[in-house]
Design an enzyme around this catalytic site. Structure first.
Site, PDB file in Angstrom:
ATOM      1  N   SER A 267       0.199   3.129   3.928  1.00 53.61           N
ATOM      2  CA  SER A 267       0.077   3.687   2.607  1.00 53.61           C
ATOM      3  C   SER A 267      -1.157   3.017   2.258  1.00 53.61           C
ATOM      4  CB  SER A 267       1.034   3.473   1.818  1.00 53.61           C
ATOM      5  OG  SER A 267       0.834   2.940   0.408  1.00 53.61           O
ATOM      6  N   LYS A 268      -1.818   3.739   1.314  1.00 53.36           N
ATOM      7  CA  LYS A 268      -3.210   3.153   0.930  1.00 53.36           C
ATOM      8  C   LYS A 268      -2.896   2.077  -0.053  1.00 53.36           C
ATOM      9  CE  LYS A 268      -3.525   6.909  -2.489  1.00 53.36           C
ATOM     10  NZ  LYS A 268      -4.242   8.107  -2.442  1.00 53.36           N
ATOM     11  N   ARG A 269      -1.601   1.706  -0.189  1.00 53.22           N
ATOM     12  CA  ARG A 269      -1.267   0.612  -0.956  1.00 53.22           C
ATOM     13  C   ARG A 269      -1.127  -0.841  -0.139  1.00 53.22           C
ATOM     14  NH1 ARG A 269       0.099   4.629  -4.030  1.00 53.22           N
ATOM     15  NH2 ARG A 269       1.782   4.833  -2.579  1.00 53.22           N
TER      16      ARG A 269
END
Ligand code: GLU
Ligand code: ZN
Length: 499
Positions: A267-269
């Site tokens: 995930s981009k997180r």
């Protein structure tokens, strides 16, 4: 409604786009998409358009926009049309194209391809639940497709503001994905969808294909997460073609998911997906791009280290694998290390520049010694995995005293280390400092005098001089540091051992 999408004519030049939304920091998935579009455009001598999809004022930011452009520049992914370079289809930021979208919405509504929907969230939820309970498709049910003037007046009198929905044609939509082959979507799975919010803001579902059409995009290469929007966009394209707003429907290719730790989608997180992290650790742009290109593609069965130019020469979207790709940090590091080895020595010395300065370097700028740096750099080039490791590997040269690593001291300084260091100091004092080989002989002889092999004998010397148990080749390091400073450091260590 036209019955089939108008395909891209064979003689139209290839035009692809990279169209990020400026939210947050650039991440690995985004860069992989940019890279595949760039390589595809360059391979076919086509055009890469950079378009900024900043229609979500609440989430978009100028910092993120600047960081995106800066990252693309750092990576060397250049664009032919877009912000800062211009082109025939300006503006390239969607926030500046609102008049166009309003006009398209008006024309879609006039032609019956779109309509106002007054349903409230509660009403939609209730009907969705009921449809589910009855085992019917639970998407939007077309409730507002044919509202009478009286119904519209009643809703308006209640103070409702409508969203605009696109009317999906009642037919199966089939297309050949460049990565996945033929895919079909039945109408019950693709209900009428929102293209404009109740507050009048146009949505991604509308502005993305409208701009792709306006900019003559021939191939859409994007992440698999957007696959469900493709049948909707194809239907919209057909409507735009009918209205003379699109010339053809592009081909679509959906790049595979990237999986992170524990086989979960990256995930981009996730911290390991942040591009800045790799940049700050000192990945080379070539090394990172090389690794990212392997997320869904391969150069050849027996080679995974190659240059950008080699990638361009070989890149074929038809070779992209539909299966999820696994992000493997160890492999990324190994590939980066290979690219460090491949650099021309002067380019390596130059690339280390940022890590030889504040805020990374712990020494005073005036203590940096260019000649010592040039002398030691070749030994670092064959050993580093990431450029940021350079700081700790050479700080012993530029700090007045070594940065003593306490764990290294505990490990290397044993009983008898003081006696060994005294002998080593004596032998090194008599050695010929013009030859690392002679320095090695000196430490070897000191070890022999105490019944120690070279490895055991050099550990206390290394810690005394550099502060750490691991580092660049010891005898070359001693030579570059010089006789006086090296011997003084052994004295300092002896003093510390004497307590
Ligand atoms: N702005 C969209 C995104 O960043 C672009 C998606 C697309 O390539 O169609 O997700
Ligand atoms: Zn409705």
């Amino acid at each position: 409604m036209a019955s089939a999408p108008t395909p891209v004519p064979a003689d139209s030049g290839i035009r692809v786009r990279f169209c990020p939304s400026p939210t947050g920091n650039p991440h690995v998935g985004l860069v992989r998409t940019a890279l595949f579009n760039w390589a595809f455009a360059r391979h076919h001598q086509g055009t890469l358009v950079l378009r900024i999809e900043d229609t979500d004022a609440a989430r978009d930011s100028e910092e993120s926009y600047t960081a995106l452009l800066d990252s693309l520049r750092w990576l060397g992914l250049d664009w032919d049309e877009g912000p800062e370079v211009g082109g025939p289809h300006p503006p390239y930021r969607q926030s500046q194209r609102m008049d166009l979208y309003a006009d398209v919405v008006r024309r879609l509504k006039e032609a019956g391809h779109a309509y106002d929907c007054y349903c409230s969230t509660e009403e939609l939820d209730a009907r969705r639940e009921a449809a589910r309970a009855a085992g019917r498709p639970s998407g939007y049910d077309g409730h507002c497709r044919e509202l009478t003037a009286a119904q519209v007046a009643a809703y308006t009198a209640e103070g409702r503001s409508p969203v605009v929905r696109f009317r999906m044609p009642d037919k199966v939509i089939t297309f050949t994905d460049l990565v996945r082959g033929e895919l079909s979507f039945s109408p019950e799975n693709v209900p009428d969808y929102g293209i404009v919010r109740a507050n009048g803001a146009p949505l991604y579902t509308l502005v993305n294909p409208v701009d792709d059409a306006a900019m003559g995009i021939t191939h859409v290469l994007r992440g698999e997460d957007l696959l469900s929007s493709t049948p909707r966009q194809i239907a919209l394209y057909e409507a735009l073609t009918e209205l003379g707003l699109a010339k053809y429907t592009p081909s679509f290719g959906h790049l595979p998911y990237v999986m992170g730790e524990g086989n979960k989608k990256l995930s981009k997180r996730d911290p390991e997906s942040s591009l800045n992290l790799y940049r700050e650790r000192g990945f080379l742009p070539e090394g990172l791009l090389n690794y990212l290109s392997l997320l869904g593609w391969s150069f050849s069965a027996d080679r995974d280290v190659f240059s950008k130019d080699e990638m361009v020469a070989k890149f074929d979207i038809g070779d992209v694998n539909a299966n999820p790709a696994r992000f493997d940090l160890k492999k990324a590091e190994a590939i980066n290390a290979d690219h460090i080895r491949l650099l021309d020595p002067a380019a390596f010395a130059e690339a280390c520049g940022p890590w030889l300065q504040a805020p990374y370097a712990p020494w005073a700028p005036e203590d940096f010694d260019e000649a010592a740096w040039q002398a030691i750099a070749p030994y670092a080039q064959t050993r580093l995995t990431v450029l940021s490791d350079i700081t700790a590997n050479v700080d012993f040269l530029f700090l007045p005293e070594p940065a003593d690593d306490e764990a290294s001291w505990a490990k290397a300084m044993k009983e008898g280390s003081d006696a060994l260091l005294r002998t080593a100091r004596e032998k090194l004092g008599d050695a010929d400092w013009s030859s690392p080989e002679a320095l090695k002989e000196a430490v070897l002889a000191a070890g022999e005098a105490h019944g120690l092999k070279l490895g055991k004998a050099q550990a206390p010397v290394r810690v005394a001089v550099t502060g750490r148990t691991v580092g660049l080749p010891l005898f070359e390091s001693l030579q570059v540091l010089g006789r006086e400073r090296s011997l003084a450091r052994i004295d300092r260590a002896l003093a510390r051992l004497a307590g």
